[in-house]
Scaffold this motif. Sequence first.
Motif, mmCIF file in Angstrom:
data_model
loop_
_atom_site.group_PDB
_atom_site.id
_atom_site.type_symbol
_atom_site.label_atom_id
_atom_site.label_comp_id
_atom_site.label_asym_id
_atom_site.label_seq_id
_atom_site.Cartn_x
_atom_site.Cartn_y
_atom_site.Cartn_z
ATOM 1 N N UNK A 143 6.960 6.975 -2.107
ATOM 2 C CA UNK A 143 7.681 5.750 -2.458
ATOM 3 C C UNK A 143 9.025 5.718 -1.730
ATOM 4 N N UNK A 144 9.225 4.682 -0.951
ATOM 5 C CA UNK A 144 10.531 4.436 -0.334
ATOM 6 C C UNK A 144 11.207 3.331 -1.144
ATOM 7 N N UNK A 145 12.270 3.665 -1.830
ATOM 8 C CA UNK A 145 12.888 2.730 -2.767
ATOM 9 C C UNK A 145 14.051 1.966 -2.118
ATOM 10 N N UNK A 146 14.264 0.791 -2.682
ATOM 11 C CA UNK A 146 15.451 -0.022 -2.368
ATOM 12 C C UNK A 146 15.575 -0.366 -0.887
ATOM 13 N N UNK A 197 8.601 0.376 -1.471
ATOM 14 C CA UNK A 197 7.379 0.481 -0.674
ATOM 15 C C UNK A 197 6.582 1.700 -1.125
ATOM 16 N N UNK A 198 5.378 1.456 -1.622
ATOM 17 C CA UNK A 198 4.446 2.509 -2.018
ATOM 18 C C UNK A 198 3.411 2.647 -0.899
ATOM 19 N N UNK A 199 3.303 3.845 -0.327
ATOM 20 C CA UNK A 199 2.397 4.007 0.807
ATOM 21 C C UNK A 199 1.569 5.278 0.654
ATOM 22 N N UNK A 200 0.300 5.226 1.095
ATOM 23 C CA UNK A 200 -0.554 6.414 1.033
ATOM 24 C C UNK A 200 -0.071 7.470 2.018
ATOM 25 N N UNK A 201 -0.201 8.726 1.622
ATOM 26 C CA UNK A 201 0.231 9.844 2.450
ATOM 27 C C UNK A 201 -0.954 10.384 3.237
ATOM 28 N N UNK A 202 -0.736 10.647 4.533
ATOM 29 C CA UNK A 202 -1.744 11.277 5.407
ATOM 30 C C UNK A 202 -3.035 10.474 5.497
ATOM 31 N N UNK A 203 -2.927 9.136 5.498
ATOM 32 C CA UNK A 203 -4.132 8.321 5.647
ATOM 33 C C UNK A 203 -4.465 8.050 7.112
ATOM 34 N N UNK A 204 -3.534 8.366 8.024
ATOM 35 C CA UNK A 204 -3.754 8.179 9.463
ATOM 36 C C UNK A 204 -4.158 6.752 9.814
ATOM 37 N N UNK A 205 -3.657 5.812 9.058
ATOM 38 C CA UNK A 205 -3.968 4.398 9.300
ATOM 39 C C UNK A 205 -2.704 3.704 9.788
#
Length: 696
Positions: free
Chosen positions: A73-76, A96-104
């Motif tokens: 999560x990257x906040x603010x 921003x909520x983002x999946x980790x190590x999805x290589x997308x």
Amino acid sequence: MKRRLIYVLPIVVILVGVWLLINRQENKDVIQNTEQKIVSANTTVNKVTPTHAVVNNEQSDVKYLAPIYDVNVQRDIVYASKKNETEIEESLKFDLYEPVSDNNKQRPVFIFIHGGGYREGGKYDAADISTKLAKRGYAVLSMDYRLKNDPFANFPRTLSDAYEDISDVIGWINTNATAFGLDAGRIAIGGDSAGGHLSMNFANEYLQNKPSIVKPIFAIVDIYGGLLDSAVQEKLPPVLIIHGTIDQLIPYQQSLDLNDALAKRGIYHNLFTMEGVGHDYKNAKYTDEIVERTLHFLWNVMNRPEAEWLPENVGIVAAAGDSFDINLPKGYISNPAADQLQVTLPKGWVLAQNDGGQSLRVQAPASLERGNYSIFVSLDQSQKIAQSFAINVKVVDPLIGSFESYFDTADNKIKTHLQITNQSNSHFNGSLEVVYDKEQASQGTFTTRVDQLGPGKSTIFNIPELARGKRIIKGIDASGTLLQMTEDLSQTLLLHKLPKPINIDGSLEEWKEQVRFDVNDVKVSGWKGKEDVSAAGYLAWDANNLYLAVEVTDDIHAQNADDSGIWNGDGVQFAIGIANTDGSVPLEYHELGAAMNDNGHLSKWRWIAPKGFRADGYVAIDQAISRKNQKTIYEMAIPWSELTKDIKLVKQGMKIKFSLLVNDNDGDGRKGWLEFNSGIGSAKDINGFGDLYLAD
């Protein structure tokens, strides 16, 4: 030259075919995966199955459906700076909520817009659903937008400011897509309450005036957002509507009307109804199913197929052991390649072999496994793009039990009604065993026969004592096989009558012999343990007052409001509803609160009141609040006249519906709350309250 051309043409054809398959790759991969299932609402029609369907019971994790990633999560993150209603520049942010190590490098994006009546709430409200979507591979932007002190004083401006903020978020996505690994061409938008209303109306409005901005939007998730403010645009993206039948803030009928309006305009949509639930998409009964239905809906429409290839509904509920039908979309029925239908089922599930080609009949196993599962259906059209869809099926118990305690005036005892409903499509013939906690902290057991209880039918049993605490219902069929074992937890307190009034002075000295309860259901973001925030409460009564005390351990006390906004800082909120004389849940209740601001000034407020009571926030509570060594004590005497118009009801055996929460704010906004029972914090729902009884 001619021979060289002959060699080149097959290569070109192969390359084009490969490109088409890659374009569909993400969705085709899904067919090898997940755990979910589909049921039609009417299991007596279309009992036919394509005779050449190929069944596969080997499912693997499917991108955008299975929770296969950790989440960062990257906040603010500041996406814009705009003047608010006071003409002061305001930094607008999202998390921003983002999946980790999805290589997308091109993750589909979901923009979540919080609710709060356009005047309150924040991006933190959507932390749970944002995390769950990101676990599946979505980049989720949970956004703040400009709120108003009085949003309806100039509602057109309230909406236009919010629309502009949503547009700015989309602009940020376009500018930063490469740096953050976002697919600016695949955006879903959704939210709850005011956020749902904004999601729908932003897309609909901008289709008329600024269509290029909303062109990337492939789906809308409208959680009890109400009606559209203007006519449905013909290019409106697919819509998933979610609403509870007893919503007191946004009537359920509005979603029914929206459903009809979308149907008339030919917009692909689904309506998911939460039976017996109010303004509460976080309700424990439905929260997982809401996430799964949302994910399956998004998965089906992400690549923008024509409506003829989409299922009429992305999910349904089926009892363990039931069979059900999946009605095929029109494109699958009319296609001559129907004999190449591929169906991926969960392990142990069976596809029945019937004549025809209108639907699939699936048999779920009679096991103790419950939860959400996936079924994938694919039509391999050889050199054309493969078509596929996924359906979520929630597998539930064959029997559902509902407890309701009541005071029997014949012998002055608290007893329990148990209503059993058969939610399977078969008759139930067997027995029930119910285990529960009794009044004296011992265990009680109730056993009874159930003879030929038909599908959809209910029957009521009388348990001759109070069944509370941890309650387990075991359903056993006529052969002695255990079909289900269901657990729930009931918070029921028996309050002592005081021999003399308690002195309201901010001390707990007089409370040691009274009924105590722990406020230990933690809903605080980043909770660090009991020293961060924890609480316990006490209750008692006499002929004049209901008494309440709460002791809170809190490392930092922060409260800057003195009115209706005290919920946003440290303080307590509690809800009280006087039950009907038969013990059933009342339609109306009070929601009250107390707080002490940073200057030591005490506040009290009433947010919700039944008819006949003041609705301007005033409530005549005698209160005292003290704080010392990171402990805050709230002490209150609430006159019965502030809770009921019929004082004669106040006597032994009176039943009260009750819930309480403790808000936590360390100076940077509300982090969340602790609760005893539910029905206040995430939504207003009296069905989430526990029970109090006045005892001697």
